[in-house]
Write a protein that holds these residues in place. Structure first.
Motif, PDB file in Angstrom:
ATOM      1  N   ASN A 285     -11.210  10.386   7.398  1.00  8.21           N
ATOM      2  CA  ASN A 285      -9.974  10.157   6.714  1.00  8.21           C
ATOM      3  C   ASN A 285     -10.182  10.743   5.182  1.00  8.21           C
ATOM      4  O   ASN A 285      -9.048  11.107   4.457  1.00  8.21           O
ATOM      5  CB  ASN A 285      -9.856   8.772   6.472  1.00  8.21           C
ATOM      6  CG  ASN A 285      -9.698   7.937   7.959  1.00  8.21           C
ATOM      7  OD1 ASN A 285      -8.954   8.502   8.711  1.00  8.21           O
ATOM      8  ND2 ASN A 285     -10.182   6.743   8.069  1.00  8.21           N
ATOM      9  N   THR A 286     -11.272  10.586   4.681  1.00 12.93           N
ATOM     10  CA  THR A 286     -11.309  11.363   3.175  1.00 12.93           C
ATOM     11  C   THR A 286     -11.070  12.564   2.957  1.00 12.93           C
ATOM     12  O   THR A 286     -10.602  13.033   1.825  1.00 12.93           O
ATOM     13  CB  THR A 286     -12.703  10.742   2.463  1.00 12.93           C
ATOM     14  OG1 THR A 286     -13.631  11.337   3.196  1.00 12.93           O
ATOM     15  CG2 THR A 286     -12.928   9.300   2.487  1.00 12.93           C
TER      16      THR A 286
ATOM     17  N   LEU B  14      -0.964   9.015   8.266  1.00 10.19           N
ATOM     18  CA  LEU B  14      -1.749   7.766   8.030  1.00 10.19           C
ATOM     19  C   LEU B  14      -3.025   7.989   7.367  1.00 10.19           C
ATOM     20  O   LEU B  14      -3.471   7.463   6.671  1.00 10.19           O
ATOM     21  CB  LEU B  14      -1.417   6.776   9.161  1.00 10.19           C
ATOM     22  CG  LEU B  14      -2.169   5.538   8.952  1.00 10.19           C
ATOM     23  CD1 LEU B  14      -1.558   4.576   7.853  1.00 10.19           C
ATOM     24  CD2 LEU B  14      -1.957   4.961  10.303  1.00 10.19           C
ATOM     25  N   ARG B  15      -3.782   9.000   8.085  1.00  8.52           N
ATOM     26  CA  ARG B  15      -5.018   9.190   7.959  1.00  8.52           C
ATOM     27  C   ARG B  15      -5.519   9.592   6.269  1.00  8.52           C
ATOM     28  O   ARG B  15      -6.431   9.007   5.988  1.00  8.52           O
ATOM     29  CB  ARG B  15      -5.642  10.425   8.605  1.00  8.52           C
ATOM     30  CG  ARG B  15      -7.177  10.588   8.752  1.00  8.52           C
ATOM     31  CD  ARG B  15      -7.520  11.612   9.784  1.00  8.52           C
ATOM     32  NE  ARG B  15      -7.162  12.914   9.365  1.00  8.52           N
ATOM     33  CZ  ARG B  15      -7.507  14.003   9.808  1.00  8.52           C
ATOM     34  NH1 ARG B  15      -8.412  13.887  10.941  1.00  8.52           N
ATOM     35  NH2 ARG B  15      -7.349  15.108   9.534  1.00  8.52           N
TER      36      ARG B  15
ATOM     37  N   ARG C 135      -3.740   8.254   3.800  1.00  8.82           N
ATOM     38  CA  ARG C 135      -3.634   7.182   3.231  1.00  8.82           C
ATOM     39  C   ARG C 135      -4.893   6.198   3.075  1.00  8.82           C
ATOM     40  O   ARG C 135      -5.281   5.568   2.484  1.00  8.82           O
ATOM     41  CB  ARG C 135      -2.233   6.562   3.521  1.00  8.82           C
ATOM     42  CG  ARG C 135      -1.043   7.265   3.317  1.00  8.82           C
ATOM     43  CD  ARG C 135       0.253   6.797   4.033  1.00  8.82           C
ATOM     44  NE  ARG C 135       0.564   5.607   3.616  1.00  8.82           N
ATOM     45  CZ  ARG C 135       2.071   5.033   4.295  1.00  8.82           C
ATOM     46  NH1 ARG C 135       2.440   5.607   5.342  1.00  8.82           N
ATOM     47  NH2 ARG C 135       2.063   3.553   3.914  1.00  8.82           N
ATOM     48  N   LYS C 136      -5.148   6.151   4.553  1.00 11.72           N
ATOM     49  CA  LYS C 136      -6.434   5.489   4.625  1.00 11.72           C
ATOM     50  C   LYS C 136      -7.685   5.926   4.045  1.00 11.72           C
ATOM     51  O   LYS C 136      -8.502   5.422   3.485  1.00 11.72           O
ATOM     52  CB  LYS C 136      -6.980   5.489   6.289  1.00 11.72           C
ATOM     53  CG  LYS C 136      -5.824   4.749   7.103  1.00 11.72           C
ATOM     54  CD  LYS C 136      -6.413   4.674   8.671  1.00 11.72           C
ATOM     55  CE  LYS C 136      -5.521   3.842   9.401  1.00 11.72           C
ATOM     56  NZ  LYS C 136      -5.879   3.864  10.993  1.00 11.72           N
ATOM     57  N   GLY C 137      -7.534   7.427   3.940  1.00  9.53           N
ATOM     58  CA  GLY C 137      -8.767   8.152   3.148  1.00  9.53           C
ATOM     59  C   GLY C 137      -8.639   7.555   1.668  1.00  9.53           C
ATOM     60  O   GLY C 137      -9.819   7.684   1.116  1.00  9.53           O
TER      61      GLY C 137
ATOM     62  N   LEU D 211      -7.603   4.893   0.521  1.00 14.35           N
ATOM     63  CA  LEU D 211      -8.072   3.448   0.366  1.00 14.35           C
ATOM     64  C   LEU D 211      -9.497   3.571   0.538  1.00 14.35           C
ATOM     65  O   LEU D 211     -10.313   2.814  -0.342  1.00 14.35           O
ATOM     66  CB  LEU D 211      -7.590   2.636   1.507  1.00 14.35           C
ATOM     67  CG  LEU D 211      -7.665   1.145   1.370  1.00 14.35           C
ATOM     68  CD1 LEU D 211      -7.360   0.551   0.009  1.00 14.35           C
ATOM     69  CD2 LEU D 211      -7.125   0.587   2.281  1.00 14.35           C
ATOM     70  N   GLU D 212     -10.113   4.311   1.451  1.00 17.68           N
ATOM     71  CA  GLU D 212     -11.560   4.215   1.648  1.00 17.68           C
ATOM     72  C   GLU D 212     -12.377   4.674   0.404  1.00 17.68           C
ATOM     73  O   GLU D 212     -13.370   4.377  -0.204  1.00 17.68           O
ATOM     74  CB  GLU D 212     -11.983   5.362   2.650  1.00 17.68           C
ATOM     75  CG  GLU D 212     -11.986   4.750   4.015  1.00 17.68           C
ATOM     76  CD  GLU D 212     -12.105   6.043   4.827  1.00 17.68           C
ATOM     77  OE1 GLU D 212     -13.373   6.686   4.740  1.00 17.68           O
ATOM     78  OE2 GLU D 212     -11.677   5.824   6.093  1.00 17.68           O
TER      79      GLU D 212
ATOM     80  N   LEU E  49       0.893  -1.607   0.519  1.00 21.00           N
ATOM     81  CA  LEU E  49      -0.115  -0.238   0.244  1.00 21.00           C
ATOM     82  C   LEU E  49      -0.644  -0.221  -1.327  1.00 21.00           C
ATOM     83  O   LEU E  49      -1.596  -0.267  -1.784  1.00 21.00           O
ATOM     84  CB  LEU E  49       0.064   1.087   0.880  1.00 21.00           C
ATOM     85  CG  LEU E  49      -1.233   1.863   0.833  1.00 21.00           C
ATOM     86  CD1 LEU E  49      -2.302   1.439   1.685  1.00 21.00           C
ATOM     87  CD2 LEU E  49      -0.651   3.566   1.370  1.00 21.00           C
TER      88      LEU E  49
ATOM     89  N   THR F  95      -8.613  -2.774  -5.452  1.00 17.79           N
ATOM     90  CA  THR F  95      -9.812  -1.865  -5.044  1.00 17.79           C
ATOM     91  C   THR F  95     -10.620  -1.878  -6.240  1.00 17.79           C
ATOM     92  O   THR F  95     -10.475  -2.041  -7.510  1.00 17.79           O
ATOM     93  CB  THR F  95      -9.766  -0.625  -4.336  1.00 17.79           C
ATOM     94  OG1 THR F  95      -8.804   0.084  -5.450  1.00 17.79           O
ATOM     95  CG2 THR F  95      -8.819  -0.590  -3.082  1.00 17.79           C
TER      96      THR F  95
END
Length: 300
Positions: free
Chosen positions: A133-134, A153-154, A156-158, A160-161, A225, A232
């Motif tokens: 994801n990053t 979406l990947r 956006r997940k990255g 967040l990670e 989101l 975070t």
């Protein structure tokens, strides 16, 4: 062929530091470097690494001056991703440049650590290895990545990670980021400019980016989101960083700094004091607290 012997430190002189020079190599699995003593007053051309030490049960070996030296796996990964094939890199890395087994030296080097980071011409921030994801997130770190129906979406997940990486919880990185110059962020093989990262995080909790509201024309941001990212560790770090940085290099009393960063983590409780000392503007603090790892925490 005989195995290389283990590396042995030589004592440092007054106001000396050690500098690692990563040697260029196409074989990135074998790190070769030199370790030299220099005067901190000599204004040597070097960078500084800011990172999380990582688990103490995962180690890898490198060669320093032809001799074996063990480092934690996260640092090994950061060094591998800093090696180039065409030129050496001179850099200050605390786990190598300070003899961690010598508590007298460790205290003396911690006392000048703020000056070390101010002297380094660039700060390299190592967040750790990539995930699936990053990789796209580091390439698309912007508000556009949070737009509903926009980037995958990947990505956006990255993002967040990255904002949840352990780095942002570590106490020592506060003074490193505040005092360091020209910071750049590394995650795996990707590089992100600090200014771009800072602008993005500011936008998530200040609701603006260079005067443009995040809910302005052309944007349909995901409020959920935005709220998640706003909680975070990276955003919490950035809030305190902005206050500290805006007050100047040394901007507050030690007591205020400890309160501001009370949620940050340090394995050694003494580092909750020593890790912020370089940011204090109080002469009383610097006079009363000399880093001394022979003292138990309750005596500080």
């Amino acid at each position: 062929m005989a195995q290389p012997k283990s590396f042995t430190y030589r004592p440092l002189g007054r106001r000396q530091i050690r500098l690692v020079t990563l040697l260029p190599d196409e074989d990135s699995q074998q790190i070769r470097c030199t370790l030299d003593h220099v005067s901190l007053s000599s204004k040597s051309d070097f960078e500084a690494l800011s990172y999380v030490w990582g688990p103490d049960d995962l180690y890898a070996s490198i060669l320093i001056n032809g001799e074996l030296f063990s480092i934690r796996r996260n640092l090994w990964s950061g060094m591998v991703n800093s090696i180039t094939v065409d030129k050496p890199l001179t850099i200050w890395i605390d786990a190598i440049c300070i003899n961690q087994d010598d508590i007298i030296e460790r205290g003396a080097q911690v006392q000048i650590m703020g000056e070390i980071y101010q002297t380094a011409w660039r700060l390299r921030i190592w967040l750790g290895e990539h995930s699936s994801n990053t990789i796209p997130a580091m390439e698309n770190f912007s508000l556009d990545a949070l737009v509903d129906g926009g980037i995958k979406l990947r990505c956006r997940k990255g993002i967040l990670e990255i904002c949840q990486r352990p780095y942002w919880r570590r106490l020592w990185v506060i003074q490193e980021a505040v005092l360091g110059s020209e910071p750049i962020i590394h995650c795996g093989a990707s590089v992100l400019e600090w200014a771009k990262f800072e602008s993005f995080l500011n936008a998530t909790f200040l609701k603006k980016l260079r005067g443009r509201t995040t809910h302005g024309p052309g944007y349909k941001l995901s409020p959920a989101l935005i709220e998640i990212i706003g909680k975070t560790p990276a955003v919490e770090f950035m809030k305190a960083f902005r206050v500290t940085k805006s007050g100047g290099v040394r901007c507050s009393s030690l007591r205020s700094l400890i309160t501001s960063f009370a949620r940050s983590q340090a394995k050694d409780p003494r580092d909750m004091v020593y890790g912020l000392l370089a940011l204090s503007d109080s002469a009383e603090d610097t006079d009363n607290f000399t880093p001394d790892y022979t003292k138990p925490p309750h005596e500080l």
